[in-house]
Design a protein around this motif. Structure first.
Motif, PDB file in Angstrom:
ATOM      1  N   ASN A   2       0.842  -1.191   0.000  1.00 34.37           N
ATOM      2  CA  ASN A   2       0.000   0.000   0.000  1.00 34.37           C
ATOM      3  C   ASN A   2       0.886   1.253   0.000  1.00 34.37           C
ATOM      4  OD1 ASN A   2       0.826   0.463   2.666  1.00 34.37           O
ATOM      5  ND2 ASN A   2      -0.936  -0.617   3.496  1.00 34.37           N
ATOM      6  N   LYS A   3       0.257   2.425   0.013  1.00 31.82           N
ATOM      7  CA  LYS A   3       1.023   3.661  -0.118  1.00 31.82           C
ATOM      8  C   LYS A   3       1.994   3.862   1.040  1.00 31.82           C
ATOM      9  CE  LYS A   3       0.805   8.583  -0.747  1.00 31.82           C
ATOM     10  NZ  LYS A   3       0.036   9.800  -0.604  1.00 31.82           N
ATOM     11  N   SER A   4       1.580   3.579   2.260  1.00 31.95           N
ATOM     12  CA  SER A   4       2.469   3.797   3.403  1.00 31.95           C
ATOM     13  C   SER A   4       3.676   2.868   3.336  1.00 31.95           C
ATOM     14  CB  SER A   4       1.724   3.643   4.724  1.00 31.95           C
ATOM     15  OG  SER A   4       1.219   2.339   4.868  1.00 31.95           O
ATOM     16  N   GLU A   5       3.476   1.650   2.857  1.00 30.82           N
ATOM     17  CA  GLU A   5       4.610   0.734   2.690  1.00 30.82           C
ATOM     18  C   GLU A   5       5.528   1.222   1.571  1.00 30.82           C
ATOM     19  OE1 GLU A   5       2.350  -3.378   4.083  1.00 30.82           O
ATOM     20  OE2 GLU A   5       2.365  -2.814   1.965  1.00 30.82           O
ATOM     21  N   LYS A  12      13.634   4.521   2.745  1.00 30.47           N
ATOM     22  CA  LYS A  12      14.791   3.703   3.115  1.00 30.47           C
ATOM     23  C   LYS A  12      15.789   3.630   1.964  1.00 30.47           C
ATOM     24  CE  LYS A  12      16.052  -0.840   4.875  1.00 30.47           C
ATOM     25  NZ  LYS A  12      15.564  -2.163   5.277  1.00 30.47           N
ATOM     26  N   LYS A  13      15.286   3.400   0.749  1.00 26.05           N
ATOM     27  CA  LYS A  13      16.151   3.258  -0.424  1.00 26.05           C
ATOM     28  C   LYS A  13      16.875   4.565  -0.744  1.00 26.05           C
ATOM     29  CE  LYS A  13      17.302   0.906  -4.217  1.00 26.05           C
ATOM     30  NZ  LYS A  13      17.983  -0.347  -4.227  1.00 26.05           N
ATOM     31  N   ALA A  20       9.569  13.337   3.399  1.00 32.24           N
ATOM     32  CA  ALA A  20      10.098  13.720   2.091  1.00 32.24           C
ATOM     33  C   ALA A  20       9.672  12.714   1.019  1.00 32.24           C
ATOM     34  CB  ALA A  20      11.615  13.829   2.151  1.00 32.24           C
ATOM     35  N   ALA A  21       9.745  11.446   1.329  1.00 32.19           N
ATOM     36  CA  ALA A  21       9.352  10.412   0.372  1.00 32.19           C
ATOM     37  C   ALA A  21       7.871  10.522   0.038  1.00 32.19           C
ATOM     38  CB  ALA A  21       9.667   9.023   0.933  1.00 32.19           C
ATOM     39  N   ASN A  22       7.044  10.806   1.039  1.00 29.11           N
ATOM     40  CA  ASN A  22       5.612  10.963   0.812  1.00 29.11           C
ATOM     41  C   ASN A  22       5.334  12.155  -0.107  1.00 29.11           C
ATOM     42  OD1 ASN A  22       2.840  10.174   1.375  1.00 29.11           O
ATOM     43  ND2 ASN A  22       2.705  12.090   2.504  1.00 29.11           N
TER      44      ASN A  22
END
Length: 68
Positions: A2-5, A12-13, A20-22
């Motif tokens: 899902n989006k949170s995952e 992490k990557k 920031a990733a969101n």
């Protein structure tokens, strides 16, 4: 996934925060959505092609009663 995952995996990557990733994922989705709304085709090799299609109207039915 899902989006949170997805946000957690991208953070992490990329060695970035989840915030920031969101923001980056939301921006990507917004750019693709706006381009498709304008009638453009977005082609991301190895990931997918996004475009808008028109379909004919059809008659809906109530699944419980079968009425149109």
């Amino acid at each position: 996934m899902n989006k949170s995952e997805l946000v957690a995996a991208v953070a992490k990557k990329a060695n970035a925060t989840k915030v920031a990733a969101n923001e980056i994922i939301d921006a990507l989705i917004d750019v693709i959505t706006n381009a498709v709304k304008k009638g453009d085709e977005v082609r991301l090799v190895g990931w997918g092609t996004f475009y808008q299609t028109k379909t004919k109207a059809r008659e809906g039915r109530n699944p419980r009663t079968g009425a149109t």
